[in-house]
Motif scaffolding. Structure first.
Motif, PDB file in Angstrom:
ATOM      1  N   SER A 106      87.331 -11.408  64.912  1.00  0.00           N
ATOM      2  CA  SER A 106      87.522 -11.583  63.466  1.00  0.00           C
ATOM      3  C   SER A 106      86.424 -10.896  62.651  1.00  0.00           C
ATOM      4  CB  SER A 106      87.610 -13.063  63.099  1.00  0.00           C
ATOM      5  OG  SER A 106      86.398 -13.733  63.354  1.00  0.00           O
TER       6      SER A 106
ATOM      7  N   ALA B 243      92.674 -10.696  61.615  1.00  0.00           N
ATOM      8  CA  ALA B 243      92.954 -11.923  60.868  1.00  0.00           C
ATOM      9  C   ALA B 243      93.124 -13.078  61.848  1.00  0.00           C
ATOM     10  CB  ALA B 243      94.228 -11.759  60.052  1.00  0.00           C
TER      11      ALA B 243
ATOM     12  N   ASP C 146      95.066 -16.041  62.656  1.00  0.00           N
ATOM     13  CA  ASP C 146      96.364 -16.618  62.288  1.00  0.00           C
ATOM     14  C   ASP C 146      96.419 -18.111  62.569  1.00  0.00           C
ATOM     15  OD1 ASP C 146      97.290 -13.984  61.711  1.00  0.00           O
ATOM     16  OD2 ASP C 146      97.754 -13.696  63.831  1.00  0.00           O
ATOM     17  N   HIS C 147      95.901 -18.498  63.725  1.00  0.00           N
ATOM     18  CA  HIS C 147      95.911 -19.902  64.152  1.00  0.00           C
ATOM     19  C   HIS C 147      94.642 -20.177  64.943  1.00  0.00           C
ATOM     20  CE1 HIS C 147     100.198 -20.001  63.222  1.00  0.00           C
ATOM     21  NE2 HIS C 147     100.361 -18.958  63.983  1.00  0.00           N
TER      22      HIS C 147
ATOM     23  N   GLN D 189      94.924 -17.418  67.736  1.00  0.00           N
ATOM     24  CA  GLN D 189      95.741 -16.213  67.622  1.00  0.00           C
ATOM     25  C   GLN D 189      95.160 -15.349  66.516  1.00  0.00           C
ATOM     26  OE1 GLN D 189     100.050 -16.673  67.562  1.00  0.00           O
ATOM     27  NE2 GLN D 189     100.192 -15.066  66.017  1.00  0.00           N
ATOM     28  N   LEU D 190      94.980 -14.053  66.823  1.00  0.00           N
ATOM     29  CA  LEU D 190      94.392 -13.104  65.872  1.00  0.00           C
ATOM     30  C   LEU D 190      95.262 -11.848  65.810  1.00  0.00           C
ATOM     31  CD1 LEU D 190      91.718 -14.066  68.004  1.00  0.00           C
ATOM     32  CD2 LEU D 190      90.726 -13.617  65.777  1.00  0.00           C
ATOM     33  N   THR D 191      95.300 -11.224  64.640  1.00  0.00           N
ATOM     34  CA  THR D 191      96.129 -10.032  64.462  1.00  0.00           C
ATOM     35  C   THR D 191      95.314  -8.897  63.864  1.00  0.00           C
ATOM     36  OG1 THR D 191      98.064 -11.429  64.081  1.00  0.00           O
ATOM     37  CG2 THR D 191      98.245  -9.138  63.386  1.00  0.00           C
TER      38      THR D 191
ATOM     39  N   SER E 106      99.999  -9.570  67.880  1.00  0.00           N
ATOM     40  CA  SER E 106      98.753 -10.330  67.861  1.00  0.00           C
ATOM     41  C   SER E 106      98.201 -10.481  69.271  1.00  0.00           C
ATOM     42  CB  SER E 106      99.016 -11.731  67.289  1.00  0.00           C
ATOM     43  OG  SER E 106      99.534 -11.657  65.992  1.00  0.00           O
TER      44      SER E 106
END
Length: 171
Positions: A23, A29, A31-32, A44-46, A53
């Protein structure tokens, strides 16, 4: 029928450290970030602009894959030099810009789809940036070449910069 890749698990030893890397240093980003009954944590990252992701996690029900074992993850960027500069500015050990020439990696950028930068997360999961078309008049989904095979640390001796990753086109 479309088959879309939406989520790729990336095994890590320390979820919090990996979350900060992805991040804060890569700009993904978040996400969760959830705990499941105190027995597992899933984050979870995108990547910016991506429809796919990654997920990092630890605990019960999280696949037991050795951290650092995922290699060849690839992100496509429109400006390889600017993307590399951003990584370095954020403290990521990244290889110089390289391209494939006569079947081997060579210094400097190549043509469209033939410029790469390699780096790894804190656990050694290997990533590459590949420059895709980005200028006016260039086709965004132009022909991609499979430009090479596995390479051993062509970016030099920087720890974590290129260790154990696949070469261009391998991810």
């Amino acid at each position: 029928m479309e088959w879309k890749l939406e989520l790729v698990p990336v095994p890590v030893t320390d979820v919090e450290r990996a979350k900060r890397f992805y991040s804060e240093q890569l700009g993904f980003a978040v996400d969760h970030d959830v705990s499941v009954g105190g027995r597992a944590r899933i984050v979870q990252l995108t990547p910016p602009g991506s429809e796919c992701s990654i997920v990092i996690g630890a605990g019960a029900g999280v696949a037991e894959v050795p951290p650092g074992s995922v290699q060849g993850l690839q992100l496509v960027v429109s400006d390889i030099a600017a993307a590399r500069a951003q990584l370095v500015e954020r403290g990521v050990a990244a290889s110089p810009v390289l391209h494939v020439e006569d079947g081997a990696l060579a210094d400097g950028p190549g043509g469209v789809w033939n410029s790469f930068v390699y780096f790894a997360d804190p656990d050694g999961n290997g990533w590459s940036l590949q420059e895709g078309p980005g200028g006016e008049g260039e086709e965004p989904n132009g022909d991609r070449e499979n430009l090479g095979g596995e390479q051993e640390n062509p970016g030099g001796e920087q720890e974590g910069a290129t260790g154990g990753r696949e070469g261009p086109g391998g991810g």
